[in-house]
Motif scaffolding. Structure first.
Motif, PDB file in Angstrom:
ATOM      1  N   PRO A  28      -4.432  -0.759  -3.356  1.00  0.00           N
ATOM      2  CA  PRO A  28      -5.249   0.394  -2.927  1.00  0.00           C
ATOM      3  C   PRO A  28      -5.377   0.418  -1.408  1.00  0.00           C
ATOM      4  CG  PRO A  28      -6.639  -1.357  -3.825  1.00  0.00           C
ATOM      5  CD  PRO A  28      -5.223  -1.769  -4.096  1.00  0.00           C
ATOM      6  N   ASN A  29      -5.617   1.576  -0.871  1.00  0.00           N
ATOM      7  CA  ASN A  29      -5.695   1.729   0.589  1.00  0.00           C
ATOM      8  C   ASN A  29      -6.833   0.926   1.213  1.00  0.00           C
ATOM      9  OD1 ASN A  29      -3.464   3.409   0.834  1.00  0.00           O
ATOM     10  ND2 ASN A  29      -4.675   5.255   0.365  1.00  0.00           N
ATOM     11  N   ASN A  30      -7.856   0.622   0.424  1.00  0.00           N
ATOM     12  CA  ASN A  30      -8.989  -0.134   0.956  1.00  0.00           C
ATOM     13  C   ASN A  30      -8.860  -1.644   0.709  1.00  0.00           C
ATOM     14  OD1 ASN A  30      -9.363  -0.181  -1.782  1.00  0.00           O
ATOM     15  ND2 ASN A  30     -11.534   0.400  -1.729  1.00  0.00           N
ATOM     16  N   PHE A  31      -7.671  -2.086   0.326  1.00  0.00           N
ATOM     17  CA  PHE A  31      -7.469  -3.513   0.028  1.00  0.00           C
ATOM     18  C   PHE A  31      -7.713  -4.367   1.268  1.00  0.00           C
ATOM     19  CE2 PHE A  31      -4.739  -7.276   0.220  1.00  0.00           C
ATOM     20  CZ  PHE A  31      -5.113  -7.947  -0.935  1.00  0.00           C
ATOM     21  N   GLN A  32      -8.488  -5.443   1.098  1.00  0.00           N
ATOM     22  CA  GLN A  32      -8.725  -6.417   2.151  1.00  0.00           C
ATOM     23  C   GLN A  32      -8.408  -7.801   1.594  1.00  0.00           C
ATOM     24  OE1 GLN A  32      -9.757  -5.926   5.397  1.00  0.00           O
ATOM     25  NE2 GLN A  32      -9.584  -3.720   5.038  1.00  0.00           N
ATOM     26  N   LYS A  66       0.836  -1.210   0.000  1.00  0.00           N
ATOM     27  CA  LYS A  66       0.000   0.000   0.000  1.00  0.00           C
ATOM     28  C   LYS A  66       0.868   1.256   0.000  1.00  0.00           C
ATOM     29  CE  LYS A  66      -4.168  -1.831   2.257  1.00  0.00           C
ATOM     30  NZ  LYS A  66      -5.024  -1.763   3.470  1.00  0.00           N
TER      31      LYS A  66
END
Length: 725
Positions: free
Chosen positions: A616-620, A610
């Motif tokens: 992306p910052n919202n990667f899970q 990240k």
């Protein structure tokens, strides 16, 4: 270099054995007399070295500073040395039994000790893994070269002598020699030297312990100018013993086994990872229902890893596999015996194409003449070239001859050469011949592998065809036939580190310590991208324990040493799964690799990716991949082990039953030594324990500890008994 005199100069068409000698000393005398005292020698990697000759030359150079000796080689192998008292007790009898009278290379101890004389230089392009880590001499004299470029690089360094171990044999009652385990570089190098008019001498030593192999290993007697031929000097070919397969490797091998397609081609590397793959393939073939059950319970499925659906299979092998591999490892013997390595290929473009297209089969009838004529492989009226071609591949019987435009049978019947008038029943063969199930550049393996090769009937041994490395590791110069033979290619290798951009490190560390070598890995990875249905598969354990006893991930954000560049990224496998990196963006690559990383390092890797804008910052992370711990798969393997699966040595071993049990106990002791408190607790418990001596009497005798002579031996006896109990 010192030139060969005009009188001694050998042309490429008139090379004869200058002299045959009983002793290496006399042979080296002749060599120095011929080429002078500047010897730049090439010797094969692995088991193909003529150790007695090399030892004699090194002794001369060591005692005579006027001799300049440079050796260009790879994978120098020595009988292992025990270090501690307990290791010596265990390894002494084992090493004597396995390695027998193998003569160690005398220069190797001096090289390891960095005490070679100034007039000797040893240059290698592939090291035994870790042999020269932190060794200044080894690090400075490593030659980084793709295997296919080694002949060129050796030539460029002015080689004037080729030295090799060979064996005697005959073909059609004509005496010949076999380069046996190592035609790999020798043939390419000789051809290069001849093509450039370079003066050189070939010196060989016969050793009848070598398996007599065919293909390009066969050379005429005049291949060598100097030959040491003395049965009293025969010695046991170097035979590294089989190693146990750990659970983590079984997991990696099972994943890889789901990517191998029937009617395919395979390349496998040496070691327990290759053995684990072969075990998985054997289970898939011999008990497919159980194999599928294992995959299901370990969650090795198409849902988690769609690449299995796209380019893999889990069914039994019908047509089977063909192997084209730089190293013909012993596990190929297991694939052959289990009926997996059974797909034959032929070195004829037209025949291989017709086989691939289903126009002909290995078992044929009279119509094969019409098919071949329609495809312009032969003429309607057979020429002598047509007849020789048909005889070579068994389409007509070997006893048929061509004379004055007619065919002559063995009983002297004269037949028309027109295929429409020819009585085909009188000449037709039974099935195609001169096929191969494996092409190999070199081989090395345990004693059982050499015995397997030697015990094969000649016609079966010819199925394992030895080739020069330029025909194995690349497509150039013979691309048409390779593309036909290497259908559904799977090139499976190992690496040490993979970074989140998909590049792999396989041969050296981040501090540039050279661990092994590039070998042919780059060649095969590149080839996988050139063949339309091929894939490159790199295997690695997801983590390791470093020198400080701490765990570290082998999937890393970045690594300063690169063997395989990111633009050649393809498939990567760990014990936790399969990452398909081909045709993927940087985000997709990073995500796929994190999914097969150990969960103890996933958060760190996600954070690094990240920060570098690769995720992306919202990667899970998908929850399916958040439980990547050994505890996830170990209980499953344990349950199957209780059914007799996943044994430590499924492909055989060199140990006695007592040695297996002792070895297990010694591993327990070694593991305890990393924690001093636990080790001393174990030691005290062992000293004050009683009993068990009678139960393990044979084990104590094997370790020469059944009758300890001093307090030291008494303590070791107690420790061993405790470890065995």
């Amino acid at each position: 270099m010192t030139s060969i005199s005009a009188k001694q100069k050998l042309t490429s068409t008139q090379r004869i054995i200058m002299n045959k000698f009983d002793s290496p000393k006399a042979a080296v005398d002749k060599l120095i007399q011929t080429v002078g005292k500047n010897i730049i020698m090439a010797a094969p990697l692995g088991a193909g070295k003529a150790n007695h000759i090399l030892n004699e030359i090194y002794l001369r150079a060591k005692n005579d500073p006027s001799i300049n000796f440079t050796l260009l080689t790879a994978l120098t192998l020595q009988v292992p040395k025990a270090k501690s008292f307990i290791e010596k007790q265990f390894m002494g009898p084992f090493l004597q039994r396995v390695f027998k009278n193998y003569p160690n290379l005398t220069f190797e101890n001096d090289r390891l000790n960095q005490s070679l004389p100034d007039n000797v230089k040893i240059i290698e392009f592939y090291y035994k893994a870790g042999q020269f880590k932190d060794n200044a001499y080894g690090q400075q004299n490593y030659l980084s070269s793709n295997y296919t470029h080694v002949a060129r690089d050796v030539f460029n360094r002015g080689v004037n002598v080729i030295c090799q171990q060979v064996c005697h044999g005959s073909i059609d009652d004509e005496a010949v020699l076999s380069l046996s385990c190592n035609p790999d570089i020798s043939i390419d190098l000789v051809n290069l030297l001849k093509a450039n008019g370079r003066e050189f001498v070939t010196i060989g030593q016969t050793n009848q312990d070598l398996p007599f192999m065919y293909g390009e290993s066969i050379v005429p007697l005049n291949f060598f100018d100097i030959l040491v031929d003395n049965r009293e000097l025969d010695y046991a070919v170097f035979a590294p013993p089989k190693m146990a397969i750990p659970d983590v490797d079984y997991m990696i091998g099972l994943h890889a086994s789901s990517l191998i397609k029937d009617n395919g081609e395979i390349q496998i590397g040496i070691g327990s990872l290759g053995d684990a793959l072969v075990y998985g393939l054997g289970l898939r073939q011999e008990n497919n229902d159980l194999y599928r059950k294992v995959l299901k319970e370990l969650e090795i499925d198409r849902l988690s890893f769609p690449v299995i659906e796209q380019c893999g299979e889990t069914e039994e092998f019908n047509i089977g596999l063909f192997a084209s591999t730089e190293m013909l490892v012993d596990s190929f013997a297991s694939l052959y015996q289990k009926g997996i390595l059974k797909k034959k290929v032929y070195d004829s473009v037209i025949l291989q194409r017709l086989l691939n297209e289903g126009e002909i089969s290995e078992e044929f009838d009279e119509s094969i003449f019409d098919v071949l004529q329609q495809h312009k492989a032969i003429s309607q009226k057979l020429s002598i070239e047509d007849v020789e071609f048909l005889k070579e591949y068994g389409i007509i019987r070997s006893g048929i001859n061509f004379q004055e435009g007619r065919l002559i049978t063995q009983d002297n019947q004269i037949l028309s050469n027109d295929i429409h008038e020819l009585d085909r029943n009188l000449v037709i063969g039974e099935r195609l011949r001169n096929g191969a199930v494996a092409h190999g550049g070199f081989f090395l393996g345990p004693r059982s592998f050499y015995d397997f090769l030697k015990d094969l009937p000649v016609e079966e041994r010819k199925l394992f065809r030895m080739r020069k490395i330029s025909q194995i590791n690349q497509l150039y110069g013979h691309e048409e036939i390779d593309r036909l033979q290497r259908v559904n290619g799977r090139f499976i290798n190992t690496c040490m580190k993979v970074s989140l951009n998909g590049q792999a490190c396989s041969d050296a560390l981040e501090d540039y310590n050279q661990i092994s070598g590039v070998g042919g890995q780059y060649n095969f990875v590149a080839m996988a991208h050139e063949l339309p249905d091929a894939r490159s598969v790199l295997q690695l354990r997801s983590f390791r324990t470093n020198a400080e006893g701490k765990l570290e991930s082998n999937i890393v954000f970045n690594y300063a040493n690169c063997t395989i560049p990111r633009h050649l990224r393809d498939i990567v496998i760990t014990e936790y799964g399969i990452a398909d990196l081909r045709s993927k963006t940087d985000e997709e690559v990073a995500s796929a690799l994190i999914q097969i990383a150990d969960s103890r390092f996933q958060a760190m890797l996600i954070s690094q990716a990240k920060k570098a804008n690769k995720l992306p910052n919202n990667f899970q992370l998908d929850k399916r991949f958040t439980n990547n711990y050994p505890q996830r798969y170990l209980p499953v393997l344990k349950a199957f082990k209780s059914q007799g699966l996943f044994k430590p040595f499924p492909l055989g071993h060199d140990f006695t039953q007592e040695e297996l049990e002792i070895g297990k106990g010694l591993k327990k002791l070694k593991a305890l030594q990393s924690n001093k408190i636990k080790f001393y607790q174990f030691l005290l418990s062992a000293i004050f324990s009683t009993g068990k001596k009678s139960k393990y009497q044979s084990h104590l005798k094997r370790m020469n500890l059944d009758n300890p002579q001093n307090s030291k031996e008494k303590v070791y006896q107690k420790l061993l008994l405790k470890a065995l109990g």
